[in-house]
Design a protein around this motif. Structure first.
Motif, PDB file in Angstrom:
ATOM      1  N   ARG A   1       0.832  -1.207   0.000  1.00  0.00           N
ATOM      2  CA  ARG A   1       0.000   0.000   0.000  1.00  0.00           C
ATOM      3  C   ARG A   1       0.863   1.252   0.000  1.00  0.00           C
ATOM      4  NH1 ARG A   1      -2.495   3.180   4.243  1.00  0.00           N
ATOM      5  NH2 ARG A   1      -4.463   4.111   3.532  1.00  0.00           N
TER       6      ARG A   1
ATOM      7  N   ASP B   1      -5.661  -1.259  -1.838  1.00  0.00           N
ATOM      8  CA  ASP B   1      -4.901  -0.029  -2.096  1.00  0.00           C
ATOM      9  C   ASP B   1      -3.496  -0.358  -2.617  1.00  0.00           C
ATOM     10  OD1 ASP B   1      -6.956   1.608  -1.319  1.00  0.00           O
ATOM     11  OD2 ASP B   1      -6.091   2.153   0.623  1.00  0.00           O
ATOM     12  N   GLY B   2      -2.990  -1.508  -2.227  1.00  0.00           N
ATOM     13  CA  GLY B   2      -1.676  -1.954  -2.669  1.00  0.00           C
ATOM     14  C   GLY B   2      -1.755  -2.915  -3.841  1.00  0.00           C
TER      15      GLY B   2
ATOM     16  N   TYR C   1      -4.822  -3.067   7.695  1.00  0.00           N
ATOM     17  CA  TYR C   1      -3.992  -3.195   6.501  1.00  0.00           C
ATOM     18  C   TYR C   1      -4.360  -4.400   5.651  1.00  0.00           C
ATOM     19  CZ  TYR C   1      -1.159   0.726   7.956  1.00  0.00           C
ATOM     20  OH  TYR C   1      -0.741   1.990   8.299  1.00  0.00           O
TER      21      TYR C   1
END
Length: 205
Positions: A112, A169-170, A163
């Protein structure tokens, strides 16, 4: 009143926000503008010499590090369910805080950072490999249980959740991990759940 210093895109700041909300605690949110380097200024470094968010202030106590803050909130304001005092169940919950600071940080969090914040110093191939490893482990672990440990939500779930939920997002695809996705949905249904940018709140009827 409790004060929380953080940034709205920080998953570590968010996990403390989430814990505060799950515990129905009022607090003052103080934004630390990471993009402008506010976390490296003398006034913030006086709170946390590491120059990292989040930082929690509760009365005269100043505490840094998201995982440490989760432990504090659970013991100071939570019930036994969030962090038991007995040795074995406590160690089972704490184990996942180490995983958060290890494999999750090296995998989904690092990917991310690379894509969302253009942190090109990160080895993306390694981050992707670490992501596949920890997500596979989580998927297998959650195959026959609803929560990471102890058959109910604990700070283990709060620590690991952000996360992992932010993995897209990553550019990490979560569809190969159906048990992880089901767990993410369960966390979102907890009373007091709040979202962040990249983690939507569940639809209400």
């Amino acid at each position: 009143m409790i004060k929380l210093y953080g940034h709205e895109l920080s998953g570590n700041s968010y996990k403390v926000k989430l814990m505060l909300s799950l515990l129905s605690l009022d607090y003052e949110w103080i934004k630390v503008d990471l993009m402008a380097g506010a976390h490296k200024q003398p006034d913030f470094l006086a709170l946390n010499p590491f120059g990292q968010v989040p930082v929690l202030i509760d009365g005269n106590m100043v505490l840094a590090d998201a995982q440490a803050i989760l432990v504090y909130l659970a013991r100071q304001y939570g019930q036994e369910q969030w962090l038991p005092l007995e040795a074995e169940p406590m160690s089972r919950a704490i184990r996942w805080l180490s995983t958060t600071a290890g494999e999750v940080r090296q995998g989904p969090e690092a990917a991310r950072l690379y894509h969302l914040f253009k942190a090109t110093s990160i080895n993306l191939e390694r981050a992707n490999q670490k992501s596949e490893f920890i997500l596979t482990q989580l998927n297998n672990h959650l195959a026959e249980r609803e929560w990471l440990e102890l058959e109910h939500p604990t700070i283990a779930d709060v620590a690991v959740f952000p996360y992992v939920a932010l993995a897209p997002d990553g550019k990490i695809d979560l569809t190969p991990y159906p048990h992880v996705l089901a767990w993410i949905d369960r966390v979102k249904l907890l009373p007091g759940f709040v979202g962040m940018i990249g983690i939507e709140q569940p639809m209400t009827v």
